[in-house]
Motif scaffolding. Structure first.
Motif, PDB file in Angstrom:
ATOM      1  N   VAL A 193      60.612  -0.493 -23.656  1.00  0.00           N
ATOM      2  CA  VAL A 193      61.181   0.778 -24.097  1.00  0.00           C
ATOM      3  C   VAL A 193      60.020   1.706 -24.485  1.00  0.00           C
ATOM      4  O   VAL A 193      59.235   1.362 -25.372  1.00  0.00           O
ATOM      5  N   PRO A 194      59.888   2.866 -23.824  1.00  0.00           N
ATOM      6  CA  PRO A 194      58.775   3.761 -24.170  1.00  0.00           C
ATOM      7  C   PRO A 194      58.747   4.073 -25.662  1.00  0.00           C
ATOM      8  O   PRO A 194      59.775   4.400 -26.263  1.00  0.00           O
ATOM      9  N   PHE A 195      57.551   3.974 -26.247  1.00  0.00           N
ATOM     10  CA  PHE A 195      57.375   4.246 -27.678  1.00  0.00           C
ATOM     11  C   PHE A 195      56.040   4.947 -27.861  1.00  0.00           C
ATOM     12  O   PHE A 195      54.980   4.341 -27.750  1.00  0.00           O
ATOM     13  N   ASP A 196      56.104   6.245 -28.108  1.00  0.00           N
ATOM     14  CA  ASP A 196      54.889   7.061 -28.207  1.00  0.00           C
ATOM     15  C   ASP A 196      55.046   8.037 -29.372  1.00  0.00           C
ATOM     16  O   ASP A 196      55.397   9.207 -29.174  1.00  0.00           O
ATOM     17  N   PRO A 197      54.821   7.568 -30.602  1.00  0.00           N
ATOM     18  CA  PRO A 197      55.012   8.459 -31.755  1.00  0.00           C
ATOM     19  C   PRO A 197      54.186   9.732 -31.677  1.00  0.00           C
ATOM     20  O   PRO A 197      54.636  10.799 -32.112  1.00  0.00           O
ATOM     21  N   ALA A 198      52.969   9.649 -31.114  1.00  0.00           N
ATOM     22  CA  ALA A 198      52.102  10.823 -31.071  1.00  0.00           C
ATOM     23  C   ALA A 198      52.729  11.970 -30.292  1.00  0.00           C
ATOM     24  O   ALA A 198      52.442  13.148 -30.562  1.00  0.00           O
ATOM     25  N   ALA A 199      53.591  11.646 -29.320  1.00  0.00           N
ATOM     26  CA  ALA A 199      54.234  12.701 -28.533  1.00  0.00           C
ATOM     27  C   ALA A 199      55.136  13.570 -29.400  1.00  0.00           C
ATOM     28  O   ALA A 199      55.424  14.720 -29.048  1.00  0.00           O
ATOM     29  N   ASP A 200      55.602  13.035 -30.527  1.00  0.00           N
ATOM     30  CA  ASP A 200      56.412  13.788 -31.474  1.00  0.00           C
ATOM     31  C   ASP A 200      55.616  14.172 -32.714  1.00  0.00           C
ATOM     32  O   ASP A 200      56.209  14.487 -33.759  1.00  0.00           O
ATOM     33  N   ASP A 201      54.286  14.123 -32.606  1.00  0.00           N
ATOM     34  CA  ASP A 201      53.404  14.417 -33.743  1.00  0.00           C
ATOM     35  C   ASP A 201      53.671  13.479 -34.915  1.00  0.00           C
ATOM     36  O   ASP A 201      53.560  13.859 -36.094  1.00  0.00           O
TER      37      ASP A 201
END
Length: 379
Positions: A193-201
């Protein structure tokens, strides 16, 4: 000093290769894995490495850069209860491999790494998985993925004596960079499951409370026995089979408040995993913070596996602007995680340090976690 030079210094010969496996942070889904439930870990950028070479006898020689002393064991004498401490984890993997009919001879193993031991970040599973990959490659055993994770779990359950589920080993082997691993521990179906917190700052902050994290004692095993008793009373294979919508009626059928509380946690935690994944897939990570906090409350009140340091870390991060926070791992010490705006990381760490100082706790450590790849041969 290079790893080859370190190996030669310890064993007087060159290694055949180096294998590395990461620690993990579980985003949500705690104490559900031994209940056939759902978990959602990520692999860390922190690793345990095993540099190894086969031997032409049946001796297992072990050296760890993170532990004092060294071990020298006769493989034919390996049995549950005969090896203690850190050496039990690699020795258990060799034992489990032989128990399953694989030909495994002698080995020299040099262990190194930067997964903090005792922090609830699965340094033991990382050591097991790195060792299992080394054993499989050096002795030409067809062992990878889920089977490798299961063998490592078998070693920890039966040789070390920790009745853990399979999440830690599966995360160490199966996780991929930029993703969380949704694992159904009953079927072992694994979904990235994609998980990229930085993409949401955003950032995922890990707080190591430095409170010792010990699972070999009776507390962890007692929780597992309670779940097994509750499932047997309810006539289901595992608490995974209880639907959250009918939970109140189910709880009324249990004879003690302890069993009701343990069951309530497991059933609601599985539902929280599914809700968290729904938010991730919908690109609504910002809304997922309260799910994490609800998980911590359940672990604190119903499962009773937090401790004052973990509760303080969660309370401090929330006071400093975290969207949500919870303990992670087995509990009774170890780490907490917080999902927070990236711009709030420094203030959050400061607040945690001040809260720990006011409470008289040891100074905590903190770092931001990046979803990373699972175990692999590195050279």
């Amino acid at each position: 000093m290079s790893v080859d030079a370190a190996f030669r210094r310890e064993f007087g010969r060159s290694p055949a290769g180096t294998w590395a496996a990461p620690g993990r942070v579980n985003l949500i889904g705690e104490h559900t894995d031994y209940n056939d439930g759902y978990v959602l870990p990520i692999a860390l950028s922190h690793h345990v490495s095993v540099t190894a070479a086969p031997r032409d006898d049946h001796m297992l020689r072990l050296v760890s850069h993170q532990a004092d002393g060294r071990g020298e064991l006769a493989i034919d004498d390996l049995a549950p209860g005969r090896v203690t401490g850190w050496a039990a984890y690699p020795a258990g993997v060799v034992w489990a491999s032989r128990q399953r009919g694989h030909h495994v001879g002698g080995l020299d193993l040099l262990i190194d790494g930067d997964v903090p031991p005792g922090a609830g970040l699965s340094s033991s599973a990382a050591l097991e998985c790195a060792t299992a990959m080394a054993v499989a490659d050096l002795y030409d055993i067809d062992l990878a993925g889920r089977e490798l994770a299961e063998l490592a779990r078998h070693a920890e359950n039966e040789f070390v004596g920790v009745p853990c589920g399979v999440m830690d080993q599966a995360a160490s082997v199966l996780c991929t960079a930029g993703h969380a691993l949704l694992l159904d521990t009953r079927s072992m179906a694994a979904t990235q499951v994609p998980f990229d917190p930085a993409a949401d700052d955003l950032a995922l902050l890990v707080i190591d409370t430095r409170a010792p994290h010990r699972l070999v004692d009776g507390a962890y095993a007692a929780r597992r026995r309670s779940c097994e008793r509750a499932a047997a009373t309810l006539g289901v294979t595992a608490l995974r089979d209880i639907d959250v919508d009918g939970l109140d009626a189910v709880l009324a059928a249990l004879p003690t408040e302890e069993l009701r509380a343990r069951t309530r946690h497991v059933v609601t935690e599985n539902a929280r995993v599914e809700h968290f994944v729904e938010l991730l897939r919908a690109g609504r990570l910002v809304e997922a913070g309260p799910v994490l906090t609800a998980s911590h409350v359940s672990l604190r009140d119903d499962y009773e596996v937090t401790c004052p340091e973990l509760d303080t870390a969660v309370e401090a991060t929330l006071a400093a602007g975290a969207l949500g926070a919870r303990m992670t791992g087995g509990g009774f010490g170890g780490c907490a995680i917080a999902l927070l705006p990236g711009a709030r990381v420094r203030a959050c760490v400061t607040e945690v340090h001040q809260a720990f100082e006011r409470s008289g706790f040891a100074e905590p450590a903190a770092f931001t976690a990046t979803p990373s790849d699972g175990a692999r041969r590195v050279r």
